[in-house]
Design an enzyme around this catalytic site. Structure first.
Site, PDB file in Angstrom:
ATOM      1  N   ASP A  65       1.689  24.221 -36.655  1.00 60.31           N
ATOM      2  CA  ASP A  65       1.194  23.165 -37.071  1.00 60.31           C
ATOM      3  C   ASP A  65       2.559  22.395 -37.734  1.00 60.31           C
ATOM      4  O   ASP A  65       2.871  22.986 -38.679  1.00 60.31           O
ATOM      5  CB  ASP A  65       0.171  23.141 -38.293  1.00 60.31           C
ATOM      6  CG  ASP A  65      -0.397  21.827 -38.798  1.00 60.31           C
ATOM      7  OD1 ASP A  65       0.262  20.912 -38.862  1.00 60.31           O
ATOM      8  OD2 ASP A  65      -1.442  22.223 -39.475  1.00 60.31           O
ATOM      9  N   VAL A  66       2.921  21.448 -36.847  1.00 58.72           N
ATOM     10  CA  VAL A  66       4.069  20.602 -37.422  1.00 58.72           C
ATOM     11  C   VAL A  66       4.179  20.037 -38.621  1.00 58.72           C
ATOM     12  O   VAL A  66       5.051  19.699 -39.157  1.00 58.72           O
ATOM     13  CB  VAL A  66       4.674  19.653 -36.455  1.00 58.72           C
ATOM     14  CG1 VAL A  66       4.699  20.176 -34.838  1.00 58.72           C
ATOM     15  CG2 VAL A  66       3.599  18.469 -36.217  1.00 58.72           C
ATOM     16  N   ASN A  92       6.372  15.001 -30.508  1.00 58.99           N
ATOM     17  CA  ASN A  92       5.276  14.089 -29.582  1.00 58.99           C
ATOM     18  C   ASN A  92       3.768  14.333 -30.449  1.00 58.99           C
ATOM     19  O   ASN A  92       2.942  13.569 -30.616  1.00 58.99           O
ATOM     20  CB  ASN A  92       5.259  14.601 -28.312  1.00 58.99           C
ATOM     21  CG  ASN A  92       3.784  14.252 -27.709  1.00 58.99           C
ATOM     22  OD1 ASN A  92       3.703  12.982 -27.396  1.00 58.99           O
ATOM     23  ND2 ASN A  92       2.745  15.248 -27.657  1.00 58.99           N
ATOM     24  N   SER A 144       4.474   4.251 -31.512  1.00 58.19           N
ATOM     25  CA  SER A 144       3.509   3.465 -30.704  1.00 58.19           C
ATOM     26  C   SER A 144       3.478   2.242 -30.860  1.00 58.19           C
ATOM     27  O   SER A 144       4.103   1.652 -32.017  1.00 58.19           O
ATOM     28  CB  SER A 144       2.043   3.979 -31.656  1.00 58.19           C
ATOM     29  OG  SER A 144       1.055   3.125 -31.170  1.00 58.19           O
ATOM     30  N   TYR A 157      -1.868   5.458 -39.803  1.00 52.08           N
ATOM     31  CA  TYR A 157      -1.095   5.507 -38.386  1.00 52.08           C
ATOM     32  C   TYR A 157      -0.173   4.579 -38.087  1.00 52.08           C
ATOM     33  O   TYR A 157       1.136   4.951 -37.740  1.00 52.08           O
ATOM     34  CB  TYR A 157      -2.294   5.381 -37.166  1.00 52.08           C
ATOM     35  CG  TYR A 157      -1.734   5.605 -35.934  1.00 52.08           C
ATOM     36  CD1 TYR A 157      -1.764   6.850 -35.406  1.00 52.08           C
ATOM     37  CD2 TYR A 157      -1.372   4.695 -34.979  1.00 52.08           C
ATOM     38  CE1 TYR A 157      -1.222   7.359 -34.149  1.00 52.08           C
ATOM     39  CE2 TYR A 157      -1.050   5.136 -33.595  1.00 52.08           C
ATOM     40  CZ  TYR A 157      -1.064   6.311 -33.233  1.00 52.08           C
ATOM     41  OH  TYR A 157      -0.361   6.649 -31.887  1.00 52.08           O
ATOM     42  N   ALA A 159       1.754   3.082 -40.564  1.00 57.92           N
ATOM     43  CA  ALA A 159       2.785   3.233 -41.478  1.00 57.92           C
ATOM     44  C   ALA A 159       3.593   4.528 -40.613  1.00 57.92           C
ATOM     45  O   ALA A 159       4.873   4.645 -40.874  1.00 57.92           O
ATOM     46  CB  ALA A 159       2.130   3.801 -42.911  1.00 57.92           C
ATOM     47  N   ILE A 190      -2.794   4.469 -23.409  1.00 53.78           N
ATOM     48  CA  ILE A 190      -2.445   5.569 -22.588  1.00 53.78           C
ATOM     49  C   ILE A 190      -3.782   6.366 -22.518  1.00 53.78           C
ATOM     50  O   ILE A 190      -4.515   6.693 -23.221  1.00 53.78           O
ATOM     51  CB  ILE A 190      -1.232   6.352 -22.956  1.00 53.78           C
ATOM     52  CG1 ILE A 190       0.076   5.503 -23.392  1.00 53.78           C
ATOM     53  CG2 ILE A 190      -0.895   7.372 -21.464  1.00 53.78           C
ATOM     54  CD1 ILE A 190       0.823   4.722 -22.185  1.00 53.78           C
TER      55      ILE A 190
END
Ligand code: NAP
Length: 250
Positions: A65-66, A92, A144, A157, A159, A190
């Site tokens: 979990d990054v 990513n 994004s 998201y 921010a 996408i």
């Protein structure tokens, strides 16, 4: 243009699905050995590994979990122990937890910031340490167009993704004398699991705003990532490049 990544070690975070999956496959196709990081989707990650090895590519899986520093530490201990180097990092891994700001829980804010931005911070710090030793490396973070176009319910998201662009620029300057290029890619809409709900709900309306009148495919984004990961992009750093069929300029 020939892209040859033979001998390169690449880590793609969140490579079990969507854009990360396609990126791992295309990096391997170009000759890189790929570490497929995943968190929850073990079976899908294994399918990505098999797709790569069935085409004579090389890939390994690593669950982490990054957003968790200890798990990221283990991931990089593994890379150091096994390969002793890292040439390409693709930040990513990402999640959405949309909610209007006035209703947003702190947990929704924190999980998106800690995964989408914090994960890139943790991975970049470890990766840069190794890349500095080789005086070369490529770091590509997936931001994004949500970073530059406001989106209802996406303050967390936006921010995180806006932060990734600023983070990229600052890293590019810090590492410019160390042979490391750092760039951000800004996908539009996408076709992946992440966008499925919004495409179902408002697909036609969004399509009207995309000058190219189609949603992007993961390969549209992955092709740019592979280019930025290659020596063909040695003079490109600190950039935020959109792959959005023109959505951001419409
Ligand atoms: P997706 O299909 O939902 O895939 C997300 C990937 O991230 C999965 O492989 C998931 O792994 C991984 N992930 C999530 N949380 C993680 C964590 N804590 N640690 C490690 N891995 C984690 O999403 P996508 O559309 O391919 O998105 C990829 C990136 O592009 C994201 O950063 C996203 O924000 C960005 N992006 C996407 C779009 C779009 O329209 N799709 C547009 C702009 C930007 P597990 O399933 O194994 O947990």
């Amino acid at each position: 243009m020939n892209i040859d990544l033979s001998g390169k070690i690449a880590l793609v975070t969140g490579a079990s699905r969507g854009i990360g999956r396609e990126t791992a496959i295309l990096l391997a196709k170009a000759g890189a050995k790929v570490i497929i990081n995943f968190n929850r989707s073990a079976e899908k990650a294994e399918e990505v590994r098999k797709t790569i090895t069935d085409s004579s590519g090389e890939a390994e899986l690593f669950k982490a979990d990054v957003s968790q520093p200890e798990e990221v530490q283990k991931l990089f201990d593994f890379i150091k122990g096994k390969y002793g180097k890292l040439n390409i990092l693709v930040n990513n891994a990402g999640i959405i937890k949309d909610n209007l700001l006035l209703a947003m829980e702190l947990t929704e804010w924190n999980s998106v910031i800690n995964t989408n931005l914090g994960g890139a911070f943790l991975c970049t710090r470890h990766a840069a340490e190794m890349m500095i030793m080789n005086r070369s490396g490529k770091i590509i973070s997936i931001s994004s167009i949500g970073a530059i176009k406001g989106g209802r319910g996406q303050t967390n998201y936006a921010a995180a993704k806006g932060g990734l662009i600023s983070f990229t620029r600052a890293c590019a300057v810090e590492f410019s004398g160390k042979g490391i290029q750092v760039n951000a890619v800004l996908p539009g809409m996408i076709v992946t699991d992440m966008s499925s709900r919004v495409r179902k709900r408002a697909g036609d309306k969004i399509l009207e705003q995309i000058p190219m009148s189609r949603f992007g495919e993961p390969a549209d984004v992955a092709n740019l990532i592979v280019f930025l990961a290659s020596d063909n992009a040695n003079y490109i750093t600190g950039q935020a490049i959109s792959v959005d069929g023109g959505l951001s300029v419409s």
